[in-house]
Design an enzyme around this catalytic site. Structure first.
Site, PDB file in Angstrom:
ATOM      1  N   SER A   1      -9.003   1.070   4.778  1.00  0.00           N
ATOM      2  CA  SER A   1      -7.646   1.078   4.223  1.00  0.00           C
ATOM      3  C   SER A   1      -7.234   2.402   3.592  1.00  0.00           C
ATOM      4  O   SER A   1      -6.094   2.526   3.131  1.00  0.00           O
ATOM      5  CB  SER A   1      -7.504  -0.037   3.178  1.00  0.00           C
ATOM      6  OG  SER A   1      -7.430  -1.293   3.805  1.00  0.00           O
TER       7      SER A   1
ATOM      8  N   LYS B   1      -3.954   3.757   4.667  1.00  0.00           N
ATOM      9  CA  LYS B   1      -2.632   3.425   4.126  1.00  0.00           C
ATOM     10  C   LYS B   1      -1.997   4.585   3.365  1.00  0.00           C
ATOM     11  O   LYS B   1      -0.776   4.589   3.161  1.00  0.00           O
ATOM     12  CB  LYS B   1      -2.735   2.178   3.247  1.00  0.00           C
ATOM     13  CG  LYS B   1      -3.110   0.915   4.029  1.00  0.00           C
ATOM     14  CD  LYS B   1      -3.094  -0.319   3.143  1.00  0.00           C
ATOM     15  CE  LYS B   1      -3.383  -1.590   3.934  1.00  0.00           C
ATOM     16  NZ  LYS B   1      -4.801  -1.753   4.262  1.00  0.00           N
TER      17      LYS B   1
ATOM     18  N   SER C   1      -3.514  -3.276  -1.161  1.00  0.00           N
ATOM     19  CA  SER C   1      -4.051  -3.020   0.182  1.00  0.00           C
ATOM     20  C   SER C   1      -3.691  -4.154   1.137  1.00  0.00           C
ATOM     21  O   SER C   1      -4.501  -4.569   1.969  1.00  0.00           O
ATOM     22  CB  SER C   1      -5.577  -2.830   0.132  1.00  0.00           C
ATOM     23  OG  SER C   1      -6.017  -2.047   1.212  1.00  0.00           O
TER      24      SER C   1
ATOM     25  N   LYS D   1      -6.852   5.075  -3.786  1.00  0.00           N
ATOM     26  CA  LYS D   1      -6.839   4.119  -2.671  1.00  0.00           C
ATOM     27  C   LYS D   1      -8.267   3.725  -2.359  1.00  0.00           C
ATOM     28  O   LYS D   1      -9.165   4.571  -2.276  1.00  0.00           O
ATOM     29  CB  LYS D   1      -6.193   4.721  -1.410  1.00  0.00           C
ATOM     30  CG  LYS D   1      -5.967   3.671  -0.324  1.00  0.00           C
ATOM     31  CD  LYS D   1      -4.873   2.704  -0.721  1.00  0.00           C
ATOM     32  CE  LYS D   1      -4.854   1.443   0.125  1.00  0.00           C
ATOM     33  NZ  LYS D   1      -5.904   0.472  -0.267  1.00  0.00           N
TER      34      LYS D   1
END
Length: 618
Positions: A400, A403, A457, A562
């Site tokens: 992820s 993203k 997420s 993140k």
């Protein structure tokens, strides 16, 4: 006169005449290969194959002609003294040739026996990997299944294709844990390309020609060139099946850096027999150059992108060659090969290591004795200097962390952030079947979808953002690759917006640059650094909590964050924070952690890094 009395002189003369015949064939082949230097590798392969075939047919035809002439002659002609002396030596010449052929035949037979033994001892590969190979085989047009087997520990250092009637691919078990899934798939595609082309049979026939004409250097040169061109042809075929030449180039580079032959089992490894089709075959530099040329040719504007793509090709090839040249027996003995049972475990199971870099007193130049669980790590100061690193150049899945790029691409499009998006069945995860708190039909603004993707997420939110991008998911994918190219992230690749696909790959070094670029977007920095926030879904407020539990924690001043996780990528984290040094001076630091064993280990790594930063000077 007996048949043997006819055969020996005729064979001797045929062998002697082949000396100049072989030189002539070699000269013609060299001219043809020079003329085809920039052409398709299949043409050069055909030239080498025809030249090698001519090396076999010309002396064979000459031998048959001599036999027919001698059988029809009533009596042998009178010969000058020097020529008569040469004829007298022909039996010795033929005897020496026969001995050489016998030794070469023994070498070939032992190689075939070793391959047969390796086939018997190989173990079935995990079902998921057999399924991956079956899918690749279908893409390559193979009409029958090709078994995938794990070779015994210490027997191979790369995937190998063997067999004619019943081909199979042998895979070193250590590669299952040593290479990311996308790169290992690329190597398997290369081996399946050999199977598709029946290269094992071709190489076996090539070995027979070598055995019969072992004494002529042109034969060995042609055989070597034939093997090199064969690898180039297989690379091109595999790259077209993957629709991604760069991935195969990265796989070859990673394989060159990875040493699976070290440790106690290394002493049992023997060189591959000539008929085995190994992914390490051929010369690495021309192979990577060809693949990167394919990338340039497939680019929509190759004239603009050419220099950007040629540079990583040279860097990949050059670093691989340096790695191969620098390795020695002592270094190889220092890295144990994982046992087969450990090799088939998930990729993120590994022990932490100590990273030691030389310290420069009075400056943030190095972190000392930093044990980290993550397999890949990079810590940079605000000037981009490396404070600590651990395998930062290895291409791996990024989960992820994707993203962050998704958010940048969405914001670059300057769409209405208050526009309502709706989750549809297209946004449901069909790959990993991951859970989601957004049911099909859920409605939210684009602004809230961005927050859901960055803070929680949420995969369906990221998918909805890409689906509503101009041009849809395809337009988003093109924009994502263009963004990576604009940032100079040549080893990174993103095919979808969530990070669920293992084909989304990058390196710790390039992710640090990606995080620095994302931090320049105020919306991304502000959203991702919140410990919690509220969004509206279907008109109702919903509280989100950051997946990075360090955000908002005591003593943490995180300005960008993140996290990510998939089975292939392990636990990942990238963040940009203000860290306080020993003298109270605060510095911006970028941290990238990839492929940690679990969330606890990932957080522990981050805490160790912060503690070490606190011991550094200003």
């Amino acid at each position: 006169m007996s048949e043997l009395d006819l055969l020996v002189p005729a064979l001797g003369w045929a062998l002697l005449h082949f000396i100049w015949q072989g030189l002539l064939i070699g000269a013609l082949a060299a001219v043809a290969l020079a003329a085809l230097r920039g052409a398709d590798a299949r043409l050069r392969y055909a030239v080498c194959a025809l030249a090698l075939l001519a090396c076999l047919l010309l002396p064979s035809g000459h031998l048959l002609w001599l036999l027919s002439e001698r059988q029809s002659a009533s009596a042998p002609p009178a010969l000058p003294g020097w020529l008569a002396g040469l004829v007298a030596q022909l039996p010795a010449l033929v005897s020496a040739w026969s001995l050489g052929v016998g030794l070469m035949g023994l070498r070939l037979g032992l190689g075939l026996a070793w391959v047969a033994r390796l086939r018997r001892r190989a173990l079935p590969a995990p079902a998921e990997w057999q399924a991956r190979q079956d899918a690749l085989a279908r893409r390559l047009g193979l009409r029958r299944a090709v078994p995938l087997r794990l070779s015994p520990a210490g027997s191979l250092d790369a995937p190998v294709a063997i067999g004619c009637l019943k081909p199979l691919v042998l895979l070193p078990a250590a590669l299952l844990s040593g290479l990311p899934v996308p790169l290992l798939e690329a190597l398997l595609a290369h081996e399946l390309a050999h199977v598709r082309r029946q290269d094992y049979l071709a190489h076996l026939l090539q070995s027979l020609v070598e055995a019969l004409l072992f004494f002529h250097p042109v034969v060995w040169w042609l055989s070597s060139r034939l093997s090199q061109e064969r690898e180039l042809v297989a690379d091109a075929l595999a790259a077209r099946a993957l629709d991604d030449p760069r991935r195969l180039a990265q796989a070859l580079h990673a394989l060159a850096e990875l040493d699976v032959r070290a440790g106690p089992a290394a002493q049992d490894i023997r060189p591959l027999p000539p008929m085995a089709m190994s992914a390490r075959g051929g010369r690495l530099l021309p192979r990577i150059e060809q693949l990167m040329t394919m990338v340039m040719m497939s680019s929509s504007d190759s004239r603009v992108a050419g220099w950007k793509l040629a540079l990583p090709a040279l860097l990949l090839a050059g670093s691989s060659l340096l790695v191969q040249a620098a390795r020695g027996p002592a270094e190889n003995a220092a890295s144990p090969v994982p046992p087969p049972d450990a090799a088939v475990a998930p990729q993120h199971q590994h022990a932490g290591k100590v990273v030691e870099l030389p310290a420069e007193p009075g400056s943030m130049a190095a972190l000392l004795k930093l044990p980290v669980n993550a397999r890949h790590m990079l810590v940079l100061d605000e000037d981009g200097r490396v404070l600590a690193s651990k395998a930062p150049d290895v291409v791996v899945p990024i989960a992820s962390l994707t993203k962050l790029l998704t958010a940048m691409v969405v914001l670059d499009a300057r769409q209405d952030m208050d526009e309502t998006l709706q989750v549809t069945a297209e946004d449901v995860d069909r790959l990993k079947h991951s859970a989601s708190r957004l049911p099909v039909g859920a409605r939210m603004s684009r602004r809230d979808a961005l927050a859901l993707a960055l803070i929680s997420s949420e995969n369906r939110a990221a998918s909805a953002l890409a689906r509503s991008y101009p041009g849809g998911p395809e337009g988003f994918a093109r924009a994502a690759q263009a963004k990576l190219a604009a940032l100079g992230l040549n080893q990174s690749r993103v095919v979808e917006p969530t990070g669920l696909s293992p084909a989304n790959v990058s390196t710790a070094k390039e992710l640090a640059r990606l995080a620095a670029a994302a931090a320049r977007y105020p919306q991304i920095a502000e959203i991702s650094s919140r410990a919690k926030t509220k969004v509206s879904v279907n008109g109702r407020p919903r509280e989100l909590r950051n997946t990075n539990h360090l955000v908002g924690g005591k003593g943490w001043d995180i300005r960008l964050s993140k996290t990510g996780y998939t089975e292939e990528a392990g636990r990942c984290l990238t963040m940009r924070l203000l860290a306080e040094g020993k003298q109270g001076v605060r510095h911006f630091v970028t941290v990238v952690l990839l492929d940690a064993d679990g969330s606890a280990q990932r957080l522990a790594d981050a805490r160790r890094i912060r503690q070490s930063l606190g011991k550094l000077g200003g």
